[in-house]
Design a protein around this motif. Sequence first.
Motif, mmCIF file in Angstrom:
data_model
loop_
_atom_site.group_PDB
_atom_site.id
_atom_site.type_symbol
_atom_site.label_atom_id
_atom_site.label_comp_id
_atom_site.label_asym_id
_atom_site.label_seq_id
_atom_site.Cartn_x
_atom_site.Cartn_y
_atom_site.Cartn_z
ATOM 1 N N LEU A 122 -6.551 1.100 0.796
ATOM 2 C CA LEU A 122 -6.472 0.208 -0.348
ATOM 3 C C LEU A 122 -7.853 -0.014 -0.964
ATOM 4 N N LEU A 138 1.277 -6.519 -2.979
ATOM 5 C CA LEU A 138 -0.167 -6.399 -2.792
ATOM 6 C C LEU A 138 -0.887 -7.627 -3.328
ATOM 7 N N SER A 155 -9.911 -0.682 3.400
ATOM 8 C CA SER A 155 -10.584 0.318 2.568
ATOM 9 C C SER A 155 -11.330 1.372 3.383
ATOM 10 N N GLY A 189 -1.242 2.307 -2.701
ATOM 11 C CA GLY A 189 -2.445 2.689 -1.972
ATOM 12 C C GLY A 189 -2.818 4.130 -2.282
ATOM 13 N N SER A 230 0.821 -1.219 0.000
ATOM 14 C CA SER A 230 0.000 0.000 0.000
ATOM 15 C C SER A 230 0.850 1.262 0.000
ATOM 16 N N SER A 260 -2.127 0.553 7.201
ATOM 17 C CA SER A 260 -1.820 0.663 5.779
ATOM 18 C C SER A 260 -2.364 1.958 5.192
#
Length: 517
Positions: A126, A80, A246, A49, A45, A123
Amino acid sequence: MTAPVPAPGELAAVKSPEPAVVEVDNPASPLLAGFVGSLFMAFGSVGVGWLAQASELWRLPVFIWMRTEGLGVALSIVLLAIGGMLLVRAWLRLGQRVKVWGPAARKATLQAVALWGLPMMLSVPLFSRDVYAYIGQGRLMVEGFNPYENGISALSNYFQLGADKMWTEAPVPYGQLFLWIEQFVVWSTNVHPEASIMLFRLVALCGVILCIIYVPKLAELHGVNPHRALWLTAANPLFLTNFIASVHNDALMIGLALAGLYYCATRRMLLGLVLVTLSISVKPITVVFLPFIGLLWAGKNAGWVRKFLFWGLTAAISLGILYALSLVNGFGFGWINGLSAPGSIWIWYAPVGLLGLIVASILDAFGLDGWALAKWVYDAGKVLAVGIVAWQIFRGDHDRLMRRLTLAFAAIVVLAPMIQSWYVVWLIPLFAITGIRDDWQVKALYFIVSFFMIYAISDQLDVFPYQAEDLGLALALARIAAAVIAVLFALYLIFLDPRTKWLFTKTHEPIPTRPVI
């Protein structure tokens, strides 16, 4: 007095007790594999990302290298793709390690959620940049704009916030509760992107925790093994990536809805109805739960007069709460207009979207306006979905009420021309608590999870290698590379992996002839 001499059989029983049944056979291996996969995704990410232009992370050398150098971008894509598919394999293997779906399976599932979710908490966002839209909408609130009437383009330097351009003019489609959450987050962080993302992740984590608590409770009410339902839901890679990596507000929406359903199902109707209404005030799609809650309230042998009475009472209480919330923020029911926010109207893998594409392509080949008729196809899908929802409301066994709700909700998702992976995650807990059989049904879930992981890995990449002359080509090549890696890994899982291939193709696990990790 001498002790009696035990009979031979009794002595054997004393010396050779029955071996204890191991509920979960060495869960450490899949737990560690999933953690490594999640770490790979977190490192990946950094390079691909979604990062806002205003982010201070752009100044860090590792971010500069992984986002602007071809080798760094390539490494990010590989990490990823492999990490995401490792996570899928770890989830499948954890389920295989369970011999008895008991407390030990619950413990292993919770360990998986913690281990696999932790790297995602840290992260770069994503597979979606909706969280940057949340930041922009919160900034609208902080600066005194009505987000139901203004897109984030009303803000100065809005393009630095990182949101998708579709949000520049689009009104907010979220309810009052989430507006306040957005306002609080942006106000408390002074529009700092990474701090805001972390707070939104904590909000999503609250939704995850609600799912962890209430999925097993609801499963038990339906005679479904609660520990298996929890594994199918909370340790599921789609669940973790969409809700944590996300940062979708759908986590809070579905968590509140499940909590509300549980209390309604256990006859604590007002508490349950309040929680479901709060879910609606996050994302209004869960309004479809209300008719089924009215049926729960009316009772098993209720006549039509009683059903309509409790439908009206349910609607009055829920709408009354929403109206009170709208008076507090002063924006009314503006989210109704926001539901028409522009976006992708169709996608090729949605059945109705694919049918519309085929119709449009054929008619365009004959010089006709194919897309005009394709819109009719999309509208027909929506009408059919409404019909199925109505059928599930008015017809069916009261004892299958939760399953009827699940099928109604599934019709709304499946018959839409646009299906996002997080829409699928809405359905997984509902199907899990009402029963996913260990036959074609669970195999279908395995394929669905694998497909949407592959699509997410290859679709949502923030690629901008500065040395490339053609950004569009660079992005296309990046997506192709990610898709190829993920598809090859999936083909390995389905056809070659000696421990997972039978999950997709056979009924029973073969007896291993040699130890396989």
